[in-house]
Write a protein that holds these residues in place. Structure first.
Motif, PDB file in Angstrom:
ATOM      1  N   GLY A 798       4.168   3.692  -4.853  1.00 59.94           N
ATOM      2  CA  GLY A 798       4.445   2.479  -4.084  1.00 59.94           C
ATOM      3  C   GLY A 798       5.927   2.161  -4.027  1.00 59.94           C
ATOM      4  N   GLY A 799       6.630   2.267  -5.155  1.00 58.79           N
ATOM      5  CA  GLY A 799       8.057   1.988  -5.156  1.00 58.79           C
ATOM      6  C   GLY A 799       8.841   2.983  -4.326  1.00 58.79           C
ATOM      7  N   GLN A 800       8.437   4.259  -4.390  1.00 55.07           N
ATOM      8  CA  GLN A 800       9.134   5.282  -3.588  1.00 55.07           C
ATOM      9  C   GLN A 800       8.900   5.054  -2.101  1.00 55.07           C
ATOM     10  OE1 GLN A 800       7.449   8.791  -5.359  1.00 55.07           O
ATOM     11  NE2 GLN A 800       9.083   9.001  -6.901  1.00 55.07           N
ATOM     12  N   LYS A 801       7.669   4.676  -1.742  1.00 55.36           N
ATOM     13  CA  LYS A 801       7.410   4.350  -0.327  1.00 55.36           C
ATOM     14  C   LYS A 801       8.283   3.183   0.129  1.00 55.36           C
ATOM     15  CE  LYS A 801       2.589   5.959  -0.140  1.00 55.36           C
ATOM     16  NZ  LYS A 801       1.183   5.540   0.046  1.00 55.36           N
ATOM     17  N   ALA A 802       8.465   2.178  -0.747  1.00 57.41           N
ATOM     18  CA  ALA A 802       9.316   1.037  -0.384  1.00 57.41           C
ATOM     19  C   ALA A 802      10.752   1.482  -0.157  1.00 57.41           C
ATOM     20  CB  ALA A 802       9.255  -0.024  -1.490  1.00 57.41           C
ATOM     21  N   VAL A 803      11.253   2.405  -1.002  1.00 54.45           N
ATOM     22  CA  VAL A 803      12.619   2.921  -0.832  1.00 54.45           C
ATOM     23  C   VAL A 803      12.755   3.646   0.503  1.00 54.45           C
ATOM     24  CG1 VAL A 803      14.315   4.555  -1.734  1.00 54.45           C
ATOM     25  CG2 VAL A 803      13.076   3.050  -3.296  1.00 54.45           C
ATOM     26  N   VAL A 804      11.740   4.476   0.835  1.00 53.53           N
ATOM     27  CA  VAL A 804      11.784   5.226   2.099  1.00 53.53           C
ATOM     28  C   VAL A 804      11.735   4.251   3.281  1.00 53.53           C
ATOM     29  CG1 VAL A 804      10.571   6.909   3.523  1.00 53.53           C
ATOM     30  CG2 VAL A 804      10.767   7.275   1.052  1.00 53.53           C
ATOM     31  N   ALA A 805      10.850   3.238   3.211  1.00 53.04           N
ATOM     32  CA  ALA A 805      10.733   2.278   4.309  1.00 53.04           C
ATOM     33  C   ALA A 805      12.040   1.506   4.511  1.00 53.04           C
ATOM     34  CB  ALA A 805       9.575   1.303   4.018  1.00 53.04           C
TER      35      ALA A 805
END
Length: 897
Positions: A798-805
């Protein structure tokens, strides 16, 4: 209602005035009583002080006499003891040396006692001097306080006077403000009424226009405002004036052309028409002044006909527009004159009643309802506009006067508050000085008593010192006397007289003590009476007299009287207005009575007209029935003619002039002959011609459709090609910025955007238009954290997806910046290092692109880089937003986490 309310307020104010007057009289009476009582107490105080001043010397004298007797008794007893001791020293001591040693010890003890007494005397003397110094300082301070109180009382009187004057000024200004409020409300009410009348007039004027023209006029106003188009002067009807007797002629001549829009140039007109068509905002026509020309009709040198344009008043720059509409029209006295002048001048003519004669000879006219006159409505609108301008000016003037009075009231209130504060300050100063003076008086009394006690102790100590010194002197003389020496004759005589003398002195001491105690009792009673009764009552009376504020009540009474005077004047004005309205109501009732009578007459006339109308309707119904029958017969004959088919060109001339019976007979023969050719299509020629025309029309339309199809296909192809180019260019920019931003947020990682193509399009050239449009199907993000294998979005946490977004959002923002971004807790799932990197990125983007970022967070990293912090709290079921400092925000986040 206003008059009744004013009367009620007046009655209430009269009651208030009466109440204040009664209170004022009561306070004055109480003040007089207190003043009398105060004078009585002051006289009694003066007598008591005089009596006390007379008693104090007597008391001092009695006290000193008692002390002197007591001292004399002590001396006698001491001398008696010494004589007895001297008389028995021969039996008391065995030798001279023993006697001398005993005397030396006694001398030594007496000297010690003398030293103690001297030390005690010094201490008492210092205490007495200290108390006297305190009393002197207290008297000086009391004098200073009295002077301060006198000055403060004068200042207090000046402050009370100023306060009273300011209150009177405030009341006067308040009355003026009430009057201004009333005038302002009246002006505002009149203006609102005018605005309502204006809306009604405009609505009536719009109701007389077609719907599309109404929409067009409203759209033109909006377009000019939105696009800031200048050089538009408005509808023609707003640009001229004329007498009301020419309204019908002007309206009939111009019709809806009165609402043509006058503009400076044809370019402005084209621009307005373009925006109007683009918005589908209705229909208008424009009159560009730069292209209009022509000359107006010259004067006819006739008293029965004049140019209509000569009766219009307008600005010279609008002359071409008015020449266009009214330049070729003559205004004639009658229809006959209009007919003659039209033939003579070859111009359109019109009468005052609206009957129009065209230059070609056509005559039009009829009844025109003046109640729905557009010119009258526009004249009423202009009149109301002028009145509204005046009303607005009067309202602005009233508001300005009200604002000025309001400002003066605020200034007066400020001064009044300053005067009140000054009055309170001076009152507090006087009260403090009074309390301090009372404390000083009480302290002085206590110090005086202490001083008297110290002085008595000092005198007693001085007597004791004298006796001790005498004893030392006697002991020293005793050293010189032989042990076996006896009393002399004088000493024996003295010894014999001392006992009676001591008895006599004791009696005298008792008498002196009794007299002193009597005087002391009288003195104490008088002091207690002064301290607890008279002085206290005087202070109470002075406080009560100061508490009675007659000036304030007088000011209140004066203010009530001023208000009462204003209400009386207002009530008088309302009464006069009431009488005036009452007279107007009587006149209106008389007019209503006459109108009702006239209405009854008109109703009677209407009934007669309705009866006549019913008879005419019956006759009309009969005529309509006859007309219907004739129309049916005509249709039947036309059907029969159509069945005949095409006729030769000489058919009508051949049978012209023959009798109807012969025609019927010939027609019967033709019918019998036609029956032989019943199988022949009689309309074949007509159908052939009709079908030929239809085929040519369809062929022409087919060519137009094919041409349009080719052009549309070319347009679509160009647009698709441009769309693909824009998509690819935008993708390249976003992909480049995504890679940079991701590397900046994730220091050890890398990321890229990949365009996913259709499987069918892979390996094929983009020769087909549709294939080029549908070549791409999706965009994929491939990232790696920490230098590992690249992953897709499905494989990330979830945190990595937030960084990518966030990286994608910042990349898009760099390509196409938006004015502001709103982020709601975007750092909730991020680690501390990513939060710090995102915060730095937001600050960098905001500084470089001028974009505003609004974020909500419960983490410190974003707070540290922000420019402004708002704290949202929830109190009493209501959310509150306040600007707070970064330190407060960081402290709140630390407490929250």
């Amino acid at each position: 209602a206003e008059r009744a309310e004013c009367t009620q307020r007046k009655a209430q104010l009269e009651l208030d005035c009466q109440d204040v007057e009664e209170r004022l009289q009561s306070d004055q009476s109480a003040l007089v009583d207190r003043q009398q009582e105060l004078r009585s107490i002051e006289a009694e105080l003066q007598q008591s002080h005089a009596e006390l001043a007379r008693i104090r010397p007597t008391y001092e004298e009695k006290l000193r006499h008692e002390e002197a007797v007591t001292s004399r008794i002590g001396d006698c007893e001491h001398r008696l003891a010494a004589l007895y001791k001297k008389q028995g020293r021969g039996s008391q001591y065995k030798s001279q040396a023993e006697k001398d040693a005993a005397v030396q010890r006694e001398i030594k003890e007496r000297k010690k006692e003398l030293d103690k007494k001297m030390e005690q005397m010094k201490k008492l003397s210092a205490d007495a001097q200290s108390i006297e110094q305190i009393l002197v300082t207290g008297r000086e301070r009391s004098a200073e306080l009295q002077k301060t109180m006198d000055e403060s009382k004068e200042e207090l009187q000046a402050a009370e006077k100023e306060h009273a004057e300011l209150q009177a000024l405030r009341n006067t200004l308040a009355n003026q403000r009430n009057q201004h409020w009333k005038v302002e409300d009246e002006k505002d009410s009149d203006l609102q009424k005018m605005q309502q009348d204006m809306k009604k007039k405009e609505k009536n004027l719009e109701a007389s226009l077609p719907r599309d023209l109404q929409n067009g006029l409203n759209s033109v106003k909006r377009i000019c405002n939105d696009h800031r188009i200048t050089g538009v002067h408005g509808p023609l009807i707003e640009l001229f004036e004329c007498q009301d007797k020419f309204d019908t002629a002007v309206e009939v001549t111009a019709g809806t052309s009165l609402f043509h829009i006058v503009v400076d140039t044809d370019e402005i007109g084209s621009k307005i028409i373009h925006y109007l068509n683009q918005e589908k905002g209705g229909r208008v026509s424009v009159l560009p002044l730069n292209v209009l020309g022509g000359k107006a009709a010259s004067d006819t040198q006739s008293n029965d006909a004049i140019p209509l344009i000569s009766r219009l008043s307008y600005h010279e720059k609008y002359h071409p527009a008015f020449v266009q509409l009214f330049g070729k029209v003559l205004l004639c006295r009658s229809l006959d004159v209009a007919t003659a002048m039209s033939r003579q001048t070859n111009l359109d003519c019109i009468t005052m009643e609206g009957d129009q004669v065209n230059k070609k000879g056509a005559v039009t006219g009829g009844y025109h309802d003046l109640k729905h006159s557009r010119m009258a409505s526009m004249r009423a609108i202009k009149t109301l506009s002028a009145k509204m301008v005046g009303a607005r000016q009067e309202l602005d003037a009233a508001k300005a006067a009200h604002a000025q009075v309001e400002a003066e009231i605020n200034q007066t209130l400020t001064k009044l508050e300053k005067a009140r504060v000054r009055q309170q300050k001076v009152s507090s100063l006087v009260e403090g000085a009074k309390n301090e003076q009372a404390e000083l008086v009480h302290g002085a009394q206590t110090r005086s008593n202490q001083l008297e006690a110290k002085q008595r102790q000092l005198r007693a100590t001085e007597d004791a010192v004298t006796r001790v010194r005498a004893q030392i002197q006697e002991a020293e003389e005793e050293l010189k006397v032989d042990l076996m020496a006896s009393l002399t004759a004088d000493e024996k005589a003295e010894l014999a007289s001392l006992n009676p003398e001591i008895q006599r002195l004791k009696k005298e001491q008792m008498k002196a003590r009794t007299e002193r105690m009597d005087v002391e009792t009288r003195k104490s009673k008088m002091e207690v009476s002064l301290e607890t009764n008279l002085v206290k009552r005087k202070s109470e009376l002075e406080s009560e007299m100061e508490g009675v504020d007659l000036a304030d009540r007088s000011q209140t009474l004066q203010a009530h009287k001023i208000q009462l005077q204003g209400l009386t004047q207002q009530l008088s004005e309302l009464t006069s207005r009431f009488q005036e309205k009452k007279g107007q109501i009587s006149e209106c009732k008389l007019k209503a009575t006459s109108v009702k009578a006239r209405l009854e007459e008109l109703k009677t006339l209407q009934d007669a007209e309705e009866q006549l109308l019913q008879e005419e309707a019956k006759e009309m119904e009969q005529l309509m029935s006859k007309r219907t029958t004739l129309l049916q017969k005509r249709e039947e004959l036309q059907r029969q003619i159509r069945e005949l088919g095409s006729l030769p060109s000489n058919a009508f001339d051949k049978y012209k002039g023959k009798a109807v019976k012969d025609l019927h007979r010939a027609l019967q023969q033709c019918h019998e002959a036609i029956k032989k050719f019943s199988h022949v299509n009689k309309k074949a020629l007509d159908q052939f011609l009709q079908f030929t025309e239809q085929r040519e029309d369809l062929s022409r339309r087919h060519e137009e459709v094919e041409t349009s199809k080719t052009k549309i296909a070319e347009l679509v192809e160009g647009l698709d090609r441009k769309k693909d180019e824009d998509i690819e260019r935008t993708f390249r920019g976003v992909a480049m910025h995504f890679k940079e931003i991701f590397n900046e947020i994730v220091q050890t990682g890398k990321g890229e955007l990949v365009m996913i193509k259709n499987k069918d399009a892979e390996g094929e050239e983009n020769t087909n238009l549709e294939a080029a449009v549908e070549k791409y199907s999706a965009v994929q993000c491939r990232v790696s954290f920490g230098g590992g294998e690249a992953k897709t979005m499905k494989q990330l946490s979830g945190g990595q997806k937030a960084v990518v977004a966030l990286s994608l959002i910042f990349a898009i923002q760099k390509v196409d910046p938006a004015p502001f971004y709103l982020f709601d807790e975007i750092d909730a799932a991020l680690d501390a290092q990513y939060r710090a990197a995102v915060g730095n990125m937001i600050r960098k983007q905001a500084n470089s692109a001028g974009t505003q970022f609004v974020t909500t967070t419960f983490r410190p990293e974003l707070v540290k880089v922000c420019a402004k912090v708002y704290g949202v709290t929830h109190k009493n079921r209501v959310s509150c937003v306040d600007v707070i400092t970064k330190d407060d925000a960081l402290g709140f986040i630390e407490d929250f986490n």
